[in-house]
Design a protein around this motif. Structure first.
Motif, PDB file in Angstrom:
ATOM      1  N   ALA A 328       0.789  -1.251  -0.009  1.00  9.99           N
ATOM      2  CA  ALA A 328      -0.192   0.059  -0.088  1.00  9.99           C
ATOM      3  C   ALA A 328       0.959   1.210  -0.148  1.00  9.99           C
ATOM      4  N   GLY A 329       1.974   1.059   0.585  1.00 10.30           N
ATOM      5  CA  GLY A 329       2.657   2.367   0.771  1.00 10.30           C
ATOM      6  C   GLY A 329       3.491   2.410  -0.698  1.00 10.30           C
ATOM      7  N   VAL A 330       3.947   1.712  -1.113  1.00  7.42           N
ATOM      8  CA  VAL A 330       4.547   1.729  -2.596  1.00  7.42           C
ATOM      9  C   VAL A 330       3.534   1.974  -3.629  1.00  7.42           C
ATOM     10  N   CYS A 331       2.374   1.576  -3.543  1.00 10.00           N
ATOM     11  CA  CYS A 331       1.303   2.197  -4.406  1.00 10.00           C
ATOM     12  C   CYS A 331       0.996   3.515  -4.312  1.00 10.00           C
ATOM     13  N   GLN A 332       0.986   4.053  -3.025  1.00  6.34           N
ATOM     14  CA  GLN A 332       0.746   5.407  -2.746  1.00  6.34           C
ATOM     15  C   GLN A 332       1.699   6.089  -3.298  1.00  6.34           C
ATOM     16  N   ARG A 333       3.036   5.909  -3.089  1.00  5.57           N
ATOM     17  CA  ARG A 333       4.184   6.653  -3.623  1.00  5.57           C
ATOM     18  C   ARG A 333       4.398   6.672  -5.282  1.00  5.57           C
ATOM     19  N   GLU A 334       4.043   5.385  -5.943  1.00  2.16           N
ATOM     20  CA  GLU A 334       4.154   5.497  -7.244  1.00  2.16           C
ATOM     21  C   GLU A 334       2.920   5.815  -7.999  1.00  2.16           C
ATOM     22  N   GLY A 335       1.838   5.796  -7.312  1.00  6.17           N
ATOM     23  CA  GLY A 335       0.618   6.540  -8.080  1.00  6.17           C
ATOM     24  C   GLY A 335      -0.175   5.508  -8.978  1.00  6.17           C
ATOM     25  N   HIS A 336      -0.016   4.024  -8.527  1.00  6.47           N
ATOM     26  CA  HIS A 336      -0.456   3.319  -9.371  1.00  6.47           C
ATOM     27  C   HIS A 336      -0.785   2.163  -8.459  1.00  6.47           C
ATOM     28  N   SER A 337      -1.966   1.616  -8.330  1.00  2.21           N
ATOM     29  CA  SER A 337      -2.372   0.351  -7.500  1.00  2.21           C
ATOM     30  C   SER A 337      -2.096  -1.066  -8.139  1.00  2.21           C
ATOM     31  N   ARG A 338      -1.590  -1.803  -7.071  1.00  2.25           N
ATOM     32  CA  ARG A 338      -1.165  -3.382  -7.639  1.00  2.25           C
ATOM     33  C   ARG A 338      -1.787  -4.088  -6.691  1.00  2.25           C
ATOM     34  N   ARG A 339      -1.919  -5.551  -6.678  1.00  2.00           N
ATOM     35  CA  ARG A 339      -2.378  -6.214  -5.736  1.00  2.00           C
ATOM     36  C   ARG A 339      -1.576  -7.638  -5.441  1.00  2.00           C
ATOM     37  N   PHE A 340      -1.658  -8.439  -4.716  1.00  2.00           N
ATOM     38  CA  PHE A 340      -0.984  -9.844  -4.667  1.00  2.00           C
ATOM     39  C   PHE A 340      -2.018 -10.791  -4.987  1.00  2.00           C
ATOM     40  N   THR A 341      -1.463 -11.560  -5.631  1.00  2.00           N
ATOM     41  CA  THR A 341      -2.592 -12.662  -5.843  1.00  2.00           C
ATOM     42  C   THR A 341      -2.553 -13.646  -4.907  1.00  2.00           C
ATOM     43  N   PRO A 342      -3.624 -14.562  -4.712  1.00  2.00           N
ATOM     44  CA  PRO A 342      -3.549 -15.391  -3.424  1.00  2.00           C
ATOM     45  C   PRO A 342      -2.278 -16.275  -3.443  1.00  2.00           C
ATOM     46  N   ARG A 343      -1.925 -17.015  -4.664  1.00  2.00           N
ATOM     47  CA  ARG A 343      -0.653 -17.617  -4.806  1.00  2.00           C
ATOM     48  C   ARG A 343       0.511 -16.838  -4.341  1.00  2.00           C
ATOM     49  N   ALA A 344       0.791 -15.462  -4.626  1.00  2.00           N
ATOM     50  CA  ALA A 344       1.982 -14.868  -4.055  1.00  2.00           C
ATOM     51  C   ALA A 344       1.724 -14.823  -2.744  1.00  2.00           C
ATOM     52  N   LEU A 345       0.861 -14.512  -1.876  1.00  2.00           N
ATOM     53  CA  LEU A 345       0.702 -14.437  -0.329  1.00  2.00           C
ATOM     54  C   LEU A 345       1.148 -15.575  -0.086  1.00  2.00           C
ATOM     55  N   GLN A 346       0.729 -16.843  -0.473  1.00  2.00           N
ATOM     56  CA  GLN A 346       0.890 -18.192   0.002  1.00  2.00           C
ATOM     57  C   GLN A 346       2.567 -18.469  -0.100  1.00  2.00           C
ATOM     58  N   ALA A 347       2.981 -17.933  -1.337  1.00  2.10           N
ATOM     59  CA  ALA A 347       4.411 -18.065  -1.359  1.00  2.10           C
ATOM     60  C   ALA A 347       5.356 -17.135  -0.316  1.00  2.10           C
ATOM     61  N   LEU A 348       4.832 -15.968   0.027  1.00  2.00           N
ATOM     62  CA  LEU A 348       5.246 -15.140   0.867  1.00  2.00           C
ATOM     63  C   LEU A 348       5.495 -15.770   2.294  1.00  2.00           C
ATOM     64  N   GLN A 349       4.255 -16.548   2.423  1.00  2.16           N
ATOM     65  CA  GLN A 349       4.318 -17.204   3.994  1.00  2.16           C
ATOM     66  C   GLN A 349       5.242 -18.562   3.930  1.00  2.16           C
ATOM     67  N   ALA A 350       5.430 -19.052   2.775  1.00  3.69           N
ATOM     68  CA  ALA A 350       6.242 -20.486   2.757  1.00  3.69           C
ATOM     69  C   ALA A 350       7.582 -19.912   2.881  1.00  3.69           C
ATOM     70  N   TYR A 351       8.052 -18.700   2.719  1.00  4.50           N
ATOM     71  CA  TYR A 351       9.500 -18.355   2.651  1.00  4.50           C
ATOM     72  C   TYR A 351      10.075 -18.111   3.959  1.00  4.50           C
ATOM     73  N   ARG A 352      11.444 -18.545   4.322  1.00  2.00           N
ATOM     74  CA  ARG A 352      11.745 -18.425   5.771  1.00  2.00           C
ATOM     75  C   ARG A 352      12.223 -16.966   6.041  1.00  2.00           C
ATOM     76  N   TRP A 353      12.533 -16.233   5.291  1.00  5.73           N
ATOM     77  CA  TRP A 353      12.869 -14.577   5.274  1.00  5.73           C
ATOM     78  C   TRP A 353      14.059 -14.531   6.437  1.00  5.73           C
ATOM     79  N   PRO A 354      15.286 -15.022   5.988  1.00  6.02           N
ATOM     80  CA  PRO A 354      16.388 -14.618   6.700  1.00  6.02           C
ATOM     81  C   PRO A 354      16.614 -13.174   6.947  1.00  6.02           C
ATOM     82  N   GLY A 355      16.206 -12.352   6.205  1.00  7.88           N
ATOM     83  CA  GLY A 355      16.278 -11.035   6.466  1.00  7.88           C
ATOM     84  C   GLY A 355      15.412 -10.508   7.260  1.00  7.88           C
ATOM     85  N   ASN A 356      14.226 -11.093   7.487  1.00  3.51           N
ATOM     86  CA  ASN A 356      13.060 -10.654   8.629  1.00  3.51           C
ATOM     87  C   ASN A 356      12.293  -9.595   7.858  1.00  3.51           C
TER      88      ASN A 356
END
Length: 478
Positions: A328-356
């Motif tokens: 939401a912050g990036v969309c506001q700065r760039e002036g164009h809205s985008r959204r995650f697909t359900p599969r993308a959100l699922q993939a984000l949860q699956a990753y271990r995020w070593p950089g937190n």
């Protein structure tokens, strides 16, 4: 007009404080005993109570046994000296602050400038809790997980006091954000919040940067310089990567915390430090003490109220909320809205995020740029090394179980320094000598990793086999 009550059995000290407080446009009453204090509290509710601990008919703490008398007043303890025990007492009994004898005009001015009624603070906390229940947003922090709810409770408990806070957690978990949240909920919010990365300042300059210096105090000191303690007067000073501060400077920091005074480099004049210190480290502080990177006495003085931040992999349920917030912050700065697909959100949860959380924020910015349309898919999302997306998402409910990783076994009796050495080197080899990934996995800064690798190389460690690239110093601030 605000009203103050001074509970002090020394009549001369009480008169002196009353005169100083009257100069700050407060009405003032005095009491020389607990009995007199209870009578004054019943006659007029004060905005602030300055409470001596030693009274003829008991301890000043006895007033807290009748909370109805003082629940609408800010209580400031008067003590003979600032100590760890006093800080703990103030927290335990709900006192907002404490001042030391002899009480100075500057001390009192600082205390009175921050007076806020406890019920007003509690109302503000109630509003923040309602906002969290609605949106998952608490101050500068985001998350609904049980681990983060614990952090929120700690912040609300400690923010309204003046005691030192020690924040620990892996690199990228948001330690500075926690410090900022504590400041913004505190009575010091109208004064500066300054953040200092102790690992990013040259050891030759850090004392001058923190305490300031006088003109001519050393070569190149062409003008007088105010340090962070002076610039943060009345506010909060956040000391990040405290374990990277030189040991000799840690002694001086300890003295500031114990006496409330400091001197600029090249000066003999004592200056008062009306600053709340919040420290942080991405190392285990006990290991840093054992490795002589952190003085034990300073650790215990800072660690009055510890807050430990969980890594993102231990609160995966917060990943979609955080990702949507960053997007939401990036969309506001760039002036164009985008959204995650359900599969993308699922993939984000699956990753271990070593950089937190820091890594998640950077990934969101990157995939926004790479997306072709309004929908952001999983094409440009990170994968755990060697684990296909279909495998990483095989856990229950589509949320991944963390992939298996190599382990390290150490015999009982291994020193902490040796355990740290073996862990760093094994992780370095596991990530094919990739320093950024190694630092992220270990939860340390690039500068800290560089220092360890250089140290092991100097020690003739056969397992190190350092190349010139391995020992290339990271950019300042990494």
């Amino acid at each position: 007009m605000s009203h103050a009550l001074i509970v002090e059995d020394d009549a001369d000290a009480a008169r002196m404080m009353a005169a100083l407080i009257a100069e700050q446009q407060f009405s003032v009453a005095t009491a020389g005993s607990l009995r007199d204090a209870r009578r004054q509290l019943a006659l007029q509710r004060p905005d602030v109570v300055l409470l001596d601990l030693q009274l003829p008919d008991g301890s000043g703490m006895d007033l807290f046994e009748t909370p109805d008398l003082i629940k609408h007043s800010e209580v400031v303890l008067i003590t003979g000296h600032a100590s760890l025990e006093t800080s703990i007492q103030a927290l335990r009994f709900g006192a907002a602050d404490y001042i030391t004898k002899p009480v100075s005009k500057r001390q009192l001015q600082g205390i009175l400038s921050r007076v806020m009624r406890p019920d007003a603070l509690q109302a503000e906390i109630g509003q923040m809790e309602a906002e969290w229940a609605r949106s998952g947003h608490f101050g500068h922090l985001w998350g609904r997980s049980a681990a983060m709810q614990r952090v929120y409770r700690q912040i609300t408990r400690v923010a309204i006091t003046s005691i030192s806070v020690f924040v620990t957690g892996e690199s990228g978990t948001g330690k500075e954000v926690v410090a900022r949240s504590v400041h913004d909920l505190s009575r010091r919010r109208a004064r500066p919040f300054l953040a200092v990365n102790c690992g990013a300042i040259s050891p030759n300059l850090i004392e001058s940067e923190i305490f300031g210096h006088e003109k001519g105090s050393f070569t190149g000191a062409d003008t007088q310089h105010q340090g962070f303690f002076e610039r943060a007067h009345g506010g909060t000073l956040f000391l990040d990567e405290i374990t990277e501060m030189p040991i000799e400077l840690q002694v001086k920091l300890l003295r500031v915390l114990e006496t409330g005074t400091f001197m600029r480099v090249g000066s003999t004049q004592l200056r008062e430090a009306d600053v709340r210190v919040i420290a942080a480290t991405n190392r285990a502080p006990e290991l840093a003490v054992a490795d002589h990177k952190l003085r034990e006495d300073l650790f215990y003085r800072l660690n009055v109220f510890p807050i430990e931040l969980p890594p993102l992999r231990e609160r995966r349920e917060d990943v979609p909320l955080l990702a949507e917030h960053f997007l939401a912050g990036v969309c506001q700065r760039e002036g164009h809205s985008r959204r995650f697909t359900p599969r993308a959100l699922q993939a984000l949860q699956a990753y271990r995020w070593p950089g937190n959380v820091r890594e998640l924020r950077n990934v969101v910015q990157r995939v926004y740029v790479m997306a072709d349309g309004d929908d952001i898919g999983d094409e440009w999302l990170p994968r755990d090394s060697g684990v296909p997306l279909s495998m990483s998402m095989a856990g229950e409910g589509g949320v991944a179980a963390p992939p298996a990783v190599p382990s390290l076994t150490l015999p009982l009796g291994t020193s902490m320094a040796e355990a740290e050495r073996q862990l760093i080197l094994a992780t370095f080899q596991h990530f094919n000598r990739h320093k950024e990934r190694t630092a992220a996995a270990l939860g340390v800064s690039m500068k800290t990793l560089y220092n360890r690798l250089k140290e092991y190389s100097r020690g003739g460690d056969d397992a190190m086999e350092a190349t010139a690239a391995d020992l290339a110093e990271p950019p300042a601030g990494s």
